[in-house]
Design a protein around this motif. Structure first.
Motif, mmCIF file in Angstrom:
data_model
loop_
_atom_site.group_PDB
_atom_site.id
_atom_site.type_symbol
_atom_site.label_atom_id
_atom_site.label_comp_id
_atom_site.label_asym_id
_atom_site.label_seq_id
_atom_site.Cartn_x
_atom_site.Cartn_y
_atom_site.Cartn_z
ATOM 1 N N LEU A 1009 0.855 -1.176 0.000
ATOM 2 C CA LEU A 1009 0.000 0.000 0.000
ATOM 3 C C LEU A 1009 0.900 1.238 0.000
ATOM 4 N N PRO A 1010 0.675 2.189 -0.896
ATOM 5 C CA PRO A 1010 1.656 3.262 -1.128
ATOM 6 C C PRO A 1010 1.889 4.189 0.047
ATOM 7 N N THR A 1011 0.908 4.409 0.917
ATOM 8 C CA THR A 1011 1.098 5.372 2.011
ATOM 9 C C THR A 1011 1.417 4.692 3.328
ATOM 10 N N SER A 1012 0.710 3.631 3.669
ATOM 11 C CA SER A 1012 0.979 2.953 4.947
ATOM 12 C C SER A 1012 2.135 1.961 4.850
ATOM 13 N N LYS A 1013 2.507 1.563 3.606
ATOM 14 C CA LYS A 1013 3.609 0.637 3.331
ATOM 15 C C LYS A 1013 3.335 -0.777 3.849
#
Length: 1092
Positions: A1009-1013
């Protein structure tokens, strides 16, 4: 109104001077009366005798308005050599007039009369005729003629004639002086009453004259008398001081207008014609008419529809037939005074009181519906039909008043349009959430305005829409009369709208455009607002009835206190009277709104508006060219249109489909269906989600069966209209998805109401194979869309089933507790449990209807869209939901669903179980589904499936063939369960980093997931994003396109699987080889000898 011209002033001054001269001469004559003598020695001529025996014109003595009309005098006819026969009381004055002379009741024979008339000098005829017309006499001793009519003496004129040595005869040159003298000495009779009666007599004389050539001296005399009589009628109304009288001329003229035109005091057609021919020469004529019309309007403002209003409407209809009169009326300051507040427009403008007349006036509703609580439906309907007939007649008359005013001139047309615009612009508050009736115009007034504008629009509403292009959308940017600044726009905010309309366009608006936009607004503030009033009133009256019933139950509290009991009784009576008034008004407004003729006319205009909107949003080619989707980008003009353009369409057709479906024909509804579908497909064209929902409601009501056994009123078009066949099902599914976020504080429940309606539409069209075939084709090319739809459908099924079963559990438990508790619990505890029981029952009724429809939809779509239901992001949730609810519906848990009166809740457990089983069977050939059921560690229990089979067999819910399929499916589940458990055992302990953080299963396609990684399985995040467009770990907005493949993690997981499964496989192979070697050795075979 312009000031009187100098010529008119000269006329008045001349007449006043003559009056003064007459008075001076009268004083001088009285001093020398004994010395004066007539120049012609003759007996004074009375008003009832002449050389030819003719008598005066019989007519009513001028009296104030309201006096009776005397019967005509006797007349006689005679034939040669025949006895004379007197005929009395039944011969009209017109029949007694011959060549401008009335025959005497005691005249000589016909031949003698002809000789006498032919030998009568013109001077004598003139004298006799003028005295008969104006009923004046030179004999002061004679006060009445032989028919009893009052005669008015001319002593001053007589003395003047005698002093000048002239014959005492009246002629046209002396007529004005005679009128002035007689008019100043009429006694109780007012000058205007006397002169209007004179007008009727001179008019009858003029009509009887056949020869109107210049050589005919008699016609010259009559024409002059007619001219002077009219002049003095107007002068008597505008300048009563000429006759030393004091009265309001406008009120006096209004009195005459209200009389029957045939009455001697009435204003006939000839009088109005005469007025219009002199209109330009004398401004006082216009002033007199305008003053009278204003007075009529003021009086009518105090009259209701059960009063004597028809004379007012009648004279107005006659007046507007004359263009000069219309122009004068529309120039009155009272015609369109923009300073008048909305609530007073119907009483303080000239047209207002005419439009105010309605059965919805408070005094009138009680006449139609006395004692409304005691009236049965038959009486109510009869009263409503009578009400409709009265209103139709009046609305037709209103149209006959307005249409001539519009056609009279450009100025009058603009004035009328300005008045309509003033009414509409002043009543914006009628559409407010809370309406203060004291600050807006009444429902009856606005409905009449609405209907009148509908009638004005009828000429350009034809079946071929040939004038559709004349209604120009640019109107709102060319100094429009309609104020839309504060109105919500279709798809623009206030700043965008203000900026767009700030740029005005050149040019003038045509009449069709003006009427079109005014009528759309009239529907919004008129009929739509009235329907809203009815809806609100119905709710309020139900609440009031409950309150009164509650108050009635408290009467016993005041039995011991007579004073308090009386106060209680008075207050209760007041509430009941208010309820009666409200019920009467409710029945009346229902009668108005259920008028088929009015609603048919309204529907025709709405159809025109529908086509106009489709034309605008499709690029301006419809209806000449077929409608094609997708549409071009939405123009700013459409975005900035008032939202009520769509609201009135949905409201109008929604009301008609609900209450009057029989008036809807297929030819009138094709465009409506197309508009609804097109805007639901292009839902981004509309900002308000509830407005979109209203389009679904229209289509839903079109599925209702209003005749026994017949399809819904629009059902045939759904299954035959090419545009519907192409786009309807997709539009329904698309809005099903959008309904998830309706907005508003009740959006969670609103979506279920919308989806319920969508289900009914889909059920209506589902039997048509064309829709199902198209659905299959689209599913192959747009699977993501169908997965979103399936996900939300699955969410709904899960929720409504859970809520319904929870409610039944509560009903079962609470009922059992109340039955077993007896007297062991307090009254308060018992009351609390009873309230909880009623709440649970209400909840069960509400959700069970949704449950039945939602499960049925699940059955239909799994039959057709199996692939969409078995995608990785859907299939496990579907399997878990089905297993959970199957367990709830079979023993032992099903016992908690047993409640009394299942039909009351629309709950049929057998039918529901059968449809759930159908879902299983629809997906039995999908391996993903079979494995998902087997992997359900919570609710998958083979015993539940066997119990379900037992119920289906014992209750004959399924045919033997279906039971056989069910058995095969159970075997598949068992085999898949066994294999899955073996595979899980093979893997052993899986490292946590390989497990999905939400589902705790080993990841097959991990993504970052790009923001939470966080790393999560693609199917899991896809499933999550179908319901929630945010990252589940930090709530940041997220799209599936934004996730990043976790390639390294995927390789590690695969390596782990290979190692585990590889070792297990190696062990398995070695074990097999060992077993085979031992067997071969025992039986003498070489394990490596494959030829064996």
């Amino acid at each position: 109104m312009s000031e009187p011209t100098s010529d008119a002033d000269k006329i008045r001054n001349k007449r006043l001077a003559k009056l003064q001269q007459q008075q001076e001469q009268a004083q001088a004559t009285s001093q020398s009366d004994a010395q004066s003598s007539p120049s012609i020695d003759e007996k004074p001529v009375t008003g009832i005798s002449s050389h030819d025996g003719a008598s005066s014109v019989p007519t009513q003595t001028p009296v104030p308005s309201g006096a009776g009309t005397p019967a005509p005098p006797p007349a006689a006819t005679s034939q040669p050599d025949a006895p004379r026969i007197n005929i009395t009381r039944n011969i009209t004055p017109q029949k007694r007039e011959m060549n401008g002379v009335q025959r005497s009741s005691s005249r000589p024979s016909s031949r003698q009369g002809d000789v006498a008339r032919s030998s009568e000098p013109i001077e004598q005829w003139e004298d006799r005729t003028l005295r008969n017309i104006f009923r004046v006499t030179f004999d002061s001793a004679q006060t009445r003629d032989q028919n009893g009519h009052d005669l008015y003496p001319l002593p001053s004129l007589k003395e003047e004639l005698e002093a000048e040595g002239q014959g005492v005869r009246l002629n046209a040159g002396l007529l004005e002086q005679a009128i002035m003298e007689a008019g100043a000495n009429l006694g109780p009779v007012t000058p205007h009453h006397w002169l209007f009666a004179c007008w009727k007599r001179v008019q009858r004389f003029s009509k009887s004259v056949k020869d109107r050539s210049a050589e005919n001296k008699k016609w010259e005399i009559i024409a002059e008398a007619r001219r002077l009589c009219f002049n003095w009628c107007i002068l008597a109304l505008t300048t009563p001081e000429v006759f030393s009288a004091d009265y309001d001329g406008g009120k006096a003229f209004a009195d005459h207008m209200l009389m029957d035109p045939e009455d001697e005091g009435g204003v006939d057609h000839d009088f109005i014609i005469e007025a219009t021919t002199r209109w330009e020469d004398d401004d006082s004529i216009a002033a007199a008419f305008v003053a009278a019309v204003e007075e009529l309007s003021r009086r009518l403002a105090g009259i209701t529809m059960d009063g004597e209003y028809r004379p007012y409407v009648g004279i107005m209809r006659r007046l507007v037939a004359f263009k000069p009169v219309v122009n004068a009326i529309t120039q009155s300051p009272r015609f369109c005074d923009k300073s008048i507040p909305a609530a007073q427009l119907e009483t303080h403008t000239i047209l207002g009181p005419y439009f105010q007349l309605s059965p919805l006036q408070a005094q009138v509703t009680s006449q139609y519906f006395p004692g409304p609580k005691t009236m049965d439906q038959g009486r109510i309907r009869n009263a409503q039909q009578a009400l409709q007939m009265s209103l139709r007649t009046h609305q037709t008359e209103l149209s006959e008043i307005v249409k001539p005013m519009v056609r009279a001139s450009a100025e009058s047309k603009n004035a009328v349009l300005d008045w309509f615009a003033l009414v509409l612009n002043s009543n914006h508050k009628r559409q407010a959430l809370q309406v203060d009736k004291k600050t807006v115009s009444s429902d009856g007034f606005m409905v009449n305005v609405n209907t009148c504008l509908d009638q004005l629009a009828e000429p350009f509403i034809d079946a071929s829409f040939s004038k559709i292009d004349r209604a120009e959308i640019e109107y709102l940017r060319r100094k429009p009369r309609i104020d839309i600044k504060e109105e919500t726009k279709i798809n623009a905010n206030q700043d965008e709208s203000d900026k767009f309309y700030a740029e005005q366009l050149p040019g003038e608006n045509n009449f069709i455009t003006e009427i079109f936009f005014l009528t759309v607004a009239a529907h919004h503030y008129g009929l739509e607002s009235a329907r809203k009033t009815l809806k609100d009133m119905d709710r309020d009256l139900k609440h009031m009835e409950k309150q009164i019933e509650k108050f009635e139950g408290e009467r016993h509290k005041w039995i011991g206190n007579p004073a308090q009991l009386q106060m209680f009784g008075n207050a209760l009576k007041k509430y009941k009277d208010t309820l009666d008034k409200g019920l009467s008004y409710k029945h009346a407004i229902q009668g108005v709104l259920l008028d088929e003729l009015q609603q048919t006319r309204s529907m025709q205009f709405m159809r025109f508006t529908t086509v106009w909107l489709l034309r605008q949003i499709s690029g301006g080619t419809f209806p000449q060219k077929k409608l094609q989707l997708p549409f071009p980008d939405q123009s700013a003009a459409i975005k900035c249109l008032p939202e009520y353009f769509l609201d009135v369409i949905s409201g109008n057709f929604g009301f008609i489909l609900y209450n009057l479906p029989q008036i809807v024909s297929s030819t009138q509804s094709d465009e409506l269906i197309m508009l609804c579908i097109a805007l639901l497909e292009h839902s981004d064209f509309i900002k308000n989600p509830y407005l979109k929902g209203s389009l679904v409601t229209i289509l839903f009501r079109g599925t209702w069966v209003y005749r026994h056994g017949a399809p819904g009123i629009l059902a045939n078009q759904y299954n035959s209209l090419p545009f519907a066949l192409e786009h309807l099902l997709h539009a329904m599914m698309k809005f099903f998805i959008e309904a998830e976020f309706m907005g508003g504080h009740q959006q969670f429940f609103d979506k279920f109401n919308i989806r319920f309606e969508i289900f009914q539409i889909i059920k209506c069209i589902w039997p048509n194979p064309i829709y199902r075939e198209k659905l299959l084709k689209e599913a192959k090319v747009n699977l993501d869309f169908f997965v979103r739809f399936v996900n939300l459908l699955l969410n709904d099924v899960t929720f409504v089933l859970d809520e319904s079963f929870t409610a039944f559990h509560s009903i079962h438990s609470l009922t059992k507790d109340l039955e077993s508790s007896g007297n062991t619990i307090t009254q308060e505890e018992k009351q609390e449990k009873e309230e909880q029981l009623e709440s649970a029952k209400s909840k069960a009724k509400s959700y069970m209807g949704l449950t039945n429809e939602t499960v049925h939809m699940l059955k239909l779509f799994t039959e057709t869209l199996g692939d969409a239901f078995t995608t990785p992001e859907i299939v496990q949730r579907l399997a878990d939901m089905l297993d959970y609810n199957l367990e709830a519906m079979v023993p032992p848990k099903s016992s908690s669903l047993k409640v009394d009166n299942l039909n009351e809740y629309n709950f049929d457990p057998r039918s529901l179980l059968s449809e759930i089983v159908d879902v299983y069977l629809n997906l039995m050939n999908k391996e993903n589904f079979v494995l998902a059921v087997a992997r359900d560690g919570r609710s998958y229990k083979p015993r539940n499936f066997q119990e379900a089979r037992n119920i289906m067999q014992s209750k004959t819910l399924k045919a033997p063939e279906e039971l056989a399929k069910w058995d095969r499916l159970l075997q598949k589940f068992a085999k898949a369960k066994e294999e899955d458990e073996e595979a899980e055992a093979d893997l052993g302990d899986v490292p946590d980093e390989f497990l999905d953080p939400l589902m705790f299963t080993i990841m097959e396609d991990p993504v970052i997931l790009p923001t939470s990684k966080n790393i999560i399985d693609r199917s899991t995040i896809r499933s999550h994003l179908l319901s929630d467009p945010n990252d589940p770990f930090n709530r940041v907005p997220l799209k599936i396109e934004d996730v990043i493949p976790a390639t390294e993690m995927k390789e590690r997981i695969q390596q782990f699987k290979d190692e585990k499964l590889g070792a297990k496989k190696k062990e398995f192979v070695e074990t097999v080889q060992t077993i085979d070697a031992e067997t071969a050795e025992r039986e003498g075979f070489d394990v490596m000898d494959t030829s064996a």
